[in-house]
Design an enzyme around this catalytic site. Structure first.
Site, mmCIF file in Angstrom:
data_model
loop_
_atom_site.group_PDB
_atom_site.id
_atom_site.type_symbol
_atom_site.label_atom_id
_atom_site.label_comp_id
_atom_site.label_asym_id
_atom_site.label_seq_id
_atom_site.Cartn_x
_atom_site.Cartn_y
_atom_site.Cartn_z
ATOM 1 C CG HIS B 41 -1.273 -9.168 -0.999
ATOM 2 N ND1 HIS B 41 -2.178 -8.904 0.018
ATOM 3 C CD2 HIS B 41 -1.249 -8.058 -1.778
ATOM 4 C CE1 HIS B 41 -2.651 -7.678 -0.125
ATOM 5 N NE2 HIS B 41 -2.128 -7.138 -1.209
ATOM 6 N N GLY B 43 -3.494 -10.387 2.086
ATOM 7 C CA GLY B 43 -4.528 -9.397 2.372
ATOM 8 C C GLY B 43 -5.805 -9.721 1.616
ATOM 9 C CG HIS B 44 -5.832 -9.458 -2.608
ATOM 10 N ND1 HIS B 44 -4.490 -9.348 -2.888
ATOM 11 C CD2 HIS B 44 -6.392 -8.306 -3.058
ATOM 12 C CE1 HIS B 44 -4.255 -8.197 -3.495
ATOM 13 N NE2 HIS B 44 -5.384 -7.537 -3.609
ATOM 14 C CD GLN B 68 -8.659 1.603 -9.375
ATOM 15 O OE1 GLN B 68 -9.810 1.217 -9.586
ATOM 16 N NE2 GLN B 68 -8.017 1.283 -8.271
ATOM 17 C CE LYS B 156 -0.964 -1.297 1.622
ATOM 18 N NZ LYS B 156 -1.485 -0.994 0.276
ATOM 19 C CB VAL B 183 -3.082 -9.237 5.912
ATOM 20 C CG1 VAL B 183 -2.128 -10.405 6.168
ATOM 21 C CG2 VAL B 183 -4.521 -9.680 6.127
ATOM 22 C CB SER B 192 1.091 -3.465 -0.866
ATOM 23 O OG SER B 192 0.960 -2.805 -2.117
#
Lengths: 295, 295
Positions: B41, B43-44, B68, B156, B183, B192
């Site tokens: 998205h 953000g990346h 994880q 984030k 973002v 996210s």
């Protein structure tokens, strides 16, 4: 910040060392790394010798790493002789000698730890909880600082070597690990910085360890069980010296498990306690003409 | 082994990637690295954009890291769309897209683990035991594979960022960590990959999280206690959405402790559970004109 001994540079600062070994300045030049805790003997010099034949630059570190000594272990008693070490390193052809202080290596601690797996509970790990955490911590730091193409380790610390090889494999470290055979005194005693802590009588007895391992290896090749081999080694050491057995173990190498279907190599290892110090030694046994030993 | 999309190379093999990024072949060229779990998205893409301005080459990884995810967590449900991701990465200017399989990343496991310190027991770590072990494991592997000059992380995942910064500092990793601001959607919801798992109604409610954090931040700056601030945020979210509070915490950053005499920054962070997914968000608060909050 940088001193020179016969052309060898002595560096105490991480920043200075990293600047010196900067990636762009070593284009086409390979770096061989020999991490040590100092008080150098011929075993360390054999590592340097091999590093010299395979690399353009040889970096040695001398750092008695507090993180790998447990409570009651011999951190304070660990022998140190920086002047002699510097001379020996320079004569052996080390290009850069890195000697950081504990404060330089561990200025802060956010509490992140590297925990070894089952390999660390065998052999020396059983009586030295946390020891290999400290080894992995300092190795990762030193590898990140020096960024070596190859790093050299003696087979004497076979468990350390097995754990480091596994760390490099599982975490994609960019350094190739080179195994170097144990260097011995003429009477067979493995060279060790700790040998100076033996009394005169203990020093005379100590070659018994290597003799016992040789007897155990011979027994192994006749098809004896691991239990029989271990018993033979322990008995021989106890009968011929004042040393007390810490452990004698025959394990698959480098897995360090008591049984392995894939392993072609086995390690026969022992630790023996004397008055002021504890000695380790081992023998790597290849499985060619015999069945896997059974427990 | 290497596919191309608009000049972007797609690599699945560690060996091929390492050959491509070989130290000697990138002399004088810097590498910026954007590790992701895919389903990209904005953000990346903001990470890629910043990486492009600071480096000659940009490498992105897409790897949904099983290490994880805990038992019962959303590893299987984690959204994936490789074709769309490849297109977006190429358009954003990624030079090399690394997409290994779990088998490529974890072919063997000698059981060596990296355990975070006290930072990992706060915030998301409290309800996700082992999560940050898995993060540190994959980060160390990816950093060793890519050998980046800089790596880019969004604010984030502030706890992840704090732990990775501590790891880099304490273990002398050769990669600089670059923090990139979160973002947001026009309505304030943090971008996210998990947002697609919200129902329509939940999606409408979700901006409440950011509104609550802003209210909490305002209260913080009036001198309210951490307890008051946390209560205000939790109450606002509960009253204005169907989300259930996992935690709301005001902590020193990046130490993630409830009190710190040295810290100039604080984090107000929360996690909120919806029907099929759990969202996190945070706000970094600088201490200028006010006293440190007391518990």
């Amino acid at each position: 910040m940088v001193a020179k001994t016969r052309g060898m540079k002595i560096v105490h600062s991480i920043e200075v060392l990293q600047h010196m070994l900067n990636r762009d300045e070593r284009i086409g030049r390979t770096v061989g790394f020999v991490p040590t805790m100092g008080f150098l003997h011929e075993g360390h010099l054999a590592l340097v010798e091999q590093a010299r034949t395979q690399n353009d630059l040889v970096v040695m570190s001398i750092f008695v790493n507090p993180a790998q000594f447990g409570p009651g272990e011999d951190f304070e008693a660990y022998p140190r002789d920086i002047e002699r070490d510097s001379r020996l390193a320079a004569e052996a052809g080390v290009d850069v000698l890195f000697m950081p202080t504990p404060e330089e290596m561990y200025p802060q601690d956010g509490g992140i730890r590297i925990l070894p797996g089952p390999q660390a509970t065998a052999l020396c790990g059983a009586s030295r909880p946390g020891h290999f955490d400290g080894v992995l911590k300092v190795i990762l730091k030193l590898f990140n600082i020096v960024d070596p193409d190859r790093a050299y380790f003696g087979m004497k610390d076979a468990q350390q070597l097995a754990i480091i090889e596994t760390f490099v494999r599982d975490y994609n470290l960019r350094t190739a690990i080179v195994r170097v055979p144990t260097v011995r005194e003429p009477d067979g005693l493995a060279k060790s910085s700790r040998n100076v802590n033996l009394s005169e009588k203990e020093r005379e007895e100590a070659p018994v360890i290597q003799q016992a391992l040789q007897k155990g290896a011979a027994l192994f090749h006749t098809g004896a069980s691991a239990e029989q081999v271990e018993k033979e080694v322990a008995q021989y050491i106890t009968e011929h010296s004042s040393g007390r057995i810490d452990y004698v173990s025959l394990l698959a190498y480098p897995e360090l498990t008591t049984s392995s279907e894939t392993s072609r190599e086995w390690i026969l290892a022992c630790a023996v306690k004397f008055e002021k110090t504890r000695l380790i030694d081992n023998s790597i046994l290849s499985v060619f003409s015999k069945e896997f030993p059974t427990q």
